[in-house]
Design an enzyme around this catalytic site. Structure first.
Site, PDB file in Angstrom:
ATOM      1  N   HIS A 191      -3.417   9.174  23.989  1.00 20.89           N
ATOM      2  CA  HIS A 191      -3.956   9.487  25.313  1.00 20.89           C
ATOM      3  C   HIS A 191      -4.924  10.672  25.238  1.00 20.89           C
ATOM      4  CE1 HIS A 191      -3.947   9.448  29.693  1.00 20.89           C
ATOM      5  NE2 HIS A 191      -3.795  10.766  29.684  1.00 20.89           N
ATOM      6  N   GLU A 239      -3.870   2.475  23.243  1.00 21.08           N
ATOM      7  CA  GLU A 239      -2.922   3.054  24.196  1.00 21.08           C
ATOM      8  C   GLU A 239      -2.257   1.957  25.023  1.00 21.08           C
ATOM      9  OE1 GLU A 239      -3.076   6.765  27.337  1.00 21.08           O
ATOM     10  OE2 GLU A 239      -4.685   5.275  27.368  1.00 21.08           O
ATOM     11  N   ASN A 247      -3.890   7.342  -9.327  1.00 20.49           N
ATOM     12  CA  ASN A 247      -3.668   7.077 -10.745  1.00 20.49           C
ATOM     13  C   ASN A 247      -2.182   6.844 -11.023  1.00 20.49           C
ATOM     14  OD1 ASN A 247      -4.908   7.160 -13.558  1.00 20.49           O
ATOM     15  ND2 ASN A 247      -3.306   8.695 -13.762  1.00 20.49           N
TER      16      ASN A 247
END
Length: 707
Positions: free
Chosen positions: A46, A68, A444
């Site tokens: 919001h 929302e 990695n």
């Protein structure tokens, strides 16, 4: 209203809300019914929507609005936070982050509406609540005309129009445009009603032209109105679309109005009022003209009113924003203020001592006391400024749990990231640069380090692989360790790969130690991956890590055991600005060596020097240490002193050491590092320069480049 001045704050706070969303959605994935997490996500989404709307970034606002909407269904208990929704929410976060990055670098949010994500969110809502979801907009769309007819006393019906405004309405209708008179009602609980009114104006600007506001624009900006105001809009858009755009602004309670088919008739006024009419009309006209001039840069032409993209954005006028701010605890600023006041007292004391010396023929009883006092104050001031520049490493590492979660799905490996020491502080300059190297090391570990589930089970390991990120302070350095319980580095495989690629010969490979072979992984374009993917295999990663860390004055060390796991250890200086250094002399020149790199100082007899592969070494307390003649490396003019005893500075980088041969030692000094700039071509062993007390410039030696 110019909002570009708030751009840097907008970017910084948007990143904070995005990080909150990332953290909370990771929790939601494991705890779908956690009410606190659900509420926190809704609040962050919001806030992001409101901020984007305030700044005029409609695409970002629209995407956040749909996010929302979807999450409000979860919040209300109508839907559950399924894995599908979690994936969609993460896609939303990535898209919003892309908007923010584009705004920061380019000054605009770009052209991507991300309709695929919006469609996915809408499909998710309809899949659970198809009937209510489809019915709600229809009811909302039809409510405005009904409300407008039901409320005979709505404000827009009592708007008084000037002659030029009626003329503008007639001309617009003649050109095929629609004219809407609308009253907007703001939620009575709203704290910033002027800001909400401004957002309504911004939302309608792309649709057409507002020719009338009641109260006036100035009164609205000054909050000289109740919780309602009226506007007259010329547009090509439908009434439903206009009302929807208004209601899309948060804390707007309702919007009612109607389409004007013709300009309202002029009202007959008493003769006394008519005498004042020309004057009043002129004032209104001036006010409206002033309003139009102020908004001329932002308003699109009426003929472009069908375009939903504003002609100009607030960000488009601004230069790209590079966030260089640091949030500081007020207590730290209080300490700085006190130290500055003490510095002024010390200055006054020196002025007084100088006057005494003049009067007493060069002698002063308190001169040295004032110098010592000044030294204490400047030392404390330095420490305080360093604390102000320091930031917890948490600001970098808190984005990694999300990355590991995504890699787990992409690589089809079960893995968990465990982090400790997030509160460890580093200089802001280092914080800005350390993110990419750590990301490479973690990727990695996830791709190369951790084995597949079946291999782990055969080796008696838990099915879920573990990656550890630990940070802690060690003296004047910060150490960051990236460790995994995976496969470890296959030394022989790396050795053979290097031979196959022509990086080394078979003869060289035969005499290389395991550590030398591991160091090959840090060579540019060297990779042991069997196939190239979007995660690894292109040989870009560890070489970037090494070059970046060494550019920050740090070093990287690797410990590995095949079948058990690997640990990459990064050591970084706490700060890059001011350091303790050892001053040395070479001929007539002075050089500085960072104290953090120095192990010991030794006096070595020339007779103790041995040769290995035609290079000078010394044997010191069980270690063979190569000698580096700094005079030769730096091409210092003149001849070296003819002596049987050499002064050697032993420096260390990880497990490696080297002995730097210098002419003389001057002593320890706190120095301020100054960059020599990219336009000055210097030896790679020189990392910068410092200005000494007598104004002389001394170069700073980068010990890492010599070890």
């Amino acid at each position: 209203m110019d909002v570009s001045q708030y751009l840097e704050i907008f970017i910084e706070e948007s990143k904070e809300h995005l990080q909150t969303l990332n953290d909370q959605i990771l929790i939601l994935e494991n705890e779908p019914d956690n009410t606190d997490t659900i509420n926190e996500i809704f609040r962050a989404a919001h806030s992001l929507k409101g901020m984007a709307g305030t700044m005029g970034y409609t695409r970002m606002q629209n995407l956040t609005h749909h996010m929302e909407d979807a999450f409000s269904e979860v919040r209300s208990g109508k839907m559950k936070a399924t894995p599908t929704l979690v994936d969609l929410l993460f896609k939303c976060i990535d898209a919003i982050e892309a908007y923010v990055d584009s705004i920061a670098s380019e000054g605009s949010e770009g052209e991507d509406d991300h309709n695929d994500i919006i469609d996915g969110l809408n499909a998710f809502i309809k899949g659970e609540e198809a009937a209510p979801a489809s019915a709600a907009p229809a009811a909302s769309a039809s409510s405005a005309p009904e409300a407008s007819s039901a409320n005979a006393d709505v404000q827009y019906k009592s708007i008084k129009y000037a002659d030029f405004e009626r003329h503008a309405i007639d001309e617009a209708i003649g050109n095929g445009l629609k004219v809407y008179a609308i009253t907007v009602y703001i939620d009575p609980n709203c704290l910033l009603k002027a800001a909400r009114a401004f957002l309504v104006f911004k939302a309608l600007e792309p649709m057409g032209e507002i020719i009338k506001s009641e109260p006036s624009v100035q009164d609205v900006e000054d909050e000289k109105f109740d919780f309602e105001f009226s506007i007259v809009l010329l547009t090509e858009a439908s009434f439903d679309k206009v009302v929807a755009a208004i209601k899309n602004v948060s804390e707007i309670k309702d919007a009612v109005g109607e389409e004007l088919k013709e300009a309202p008739a002029a009202e007959k006024e008493p003769e006394s009022a008519q005498a004042e009419a020309p004057k009043a009309s002129e004032e209104v006209k001036k006010t409206e003209e002033k309003k139009e001039e102020e908004s001329a840069d932002n308003k699109p032409a009426v003929k472009e009113s069908g375009n939903n993209t504003p002609a100009t954005k607030p960000g488009a006028k601004s230069k790209p924003v590079i966030n260089r701010s640091v949030r500081v605890d007020i207590e730290k600023l209080d300490v700085l203020m006190n130290l500055v006041s003490e510095l002024i007292i010390a200055k006054n004391g020196l002025v007084s001592a100088s006057a005494d010396m003049t009067e007493n023929g060069g002698h002063s009883s308190n001169f040295h006391e004032q110098i010592e006092y000044l030294e204490r104050v400047t030392t404390n001031l330095h420490e305080s400024v360093m604390k102000v520049r320091m930031m917890p490493i948490e600001s970098v590492v808190n984005k990694f749990p999300r990355m590991i979660r995504d890699l787990s799905k992409k690589l089809d490996k079960k893995m968990e990231l465990y982090m400790t020491g997030e509160e460890t502080e580093l200089d802001r300059t280092v914080i800005d640069e350390i993110g990419d190297p750590l990301m490479h090391l973690l990727r990695n570990s996830a791709d190369h380090g951790l084995e597949s589930a079946d291999v782990r089970l055969k080796r008696g390991k838990p099915e879920v692989g573990s990656i550890f990120l630990n940070a802690y302070q060690d003296g004047n350095n910060v150490v960051i360790e990236v460790r995994d319980d995976g496969n470890g580095i296959d030394i022989e495989k790396v050795r053979q790969k290097a031979i196959d690629k022509g990086t080394i010969t078979e003869e060289q490979a035969a005499v290389m130690t395991d550590k030398d072979v591991v160091d090959l992984l840090f060579r540019p374009s060297f990779s042991t991956a069997e196939k190239i993917s979007d995660v690894s295999g292109r040989g870009v990663g560890l070489d970037v890590v090494k070059s970046k860390i060494e550019a920050l004055g740090g070093d990287v060390e690797v410990k590995t055991e095949f079948g058990v796991g690997s640990t990459f250890i990064i050591r970084l200086p706490l700060t890059l600005a001011i350091i303790q250094a050892l001053m040395v002399q070479l001929g007539d020149e002075k050089y500085a060596i960072a104290l953090g790199s120095i192990q010991t100082l030794e006096s070595i007899n020339v007779s103790e020097i041995k040769y290995v592969h035609a290079k000078e070494v010394i044997h010191l307390r069980g270690s063979v240490i190569p000698l580096v003649r700094l005079r030769d490396v730096l091409k210092v003019p003149g001849q070296a002193p003819d002596t049987d005893v050499l002064t050697v500075v032993i420096v260390k980088k990880g497990d490696r050491m080297a002995g730097l041969v210098v002419d003389n030692l001057i002593g320890q000094l706190e120095i301020v590092i100054k960059s020599l700039g990219k336009y000055i071509k210097i030896n790679r062993v020189i990392s910068g320069a410092t200005i000494l007390g007598d104004g002389e410039v001394a170069l700073i030696i980068d010990a890492n480049a010599l070890v």
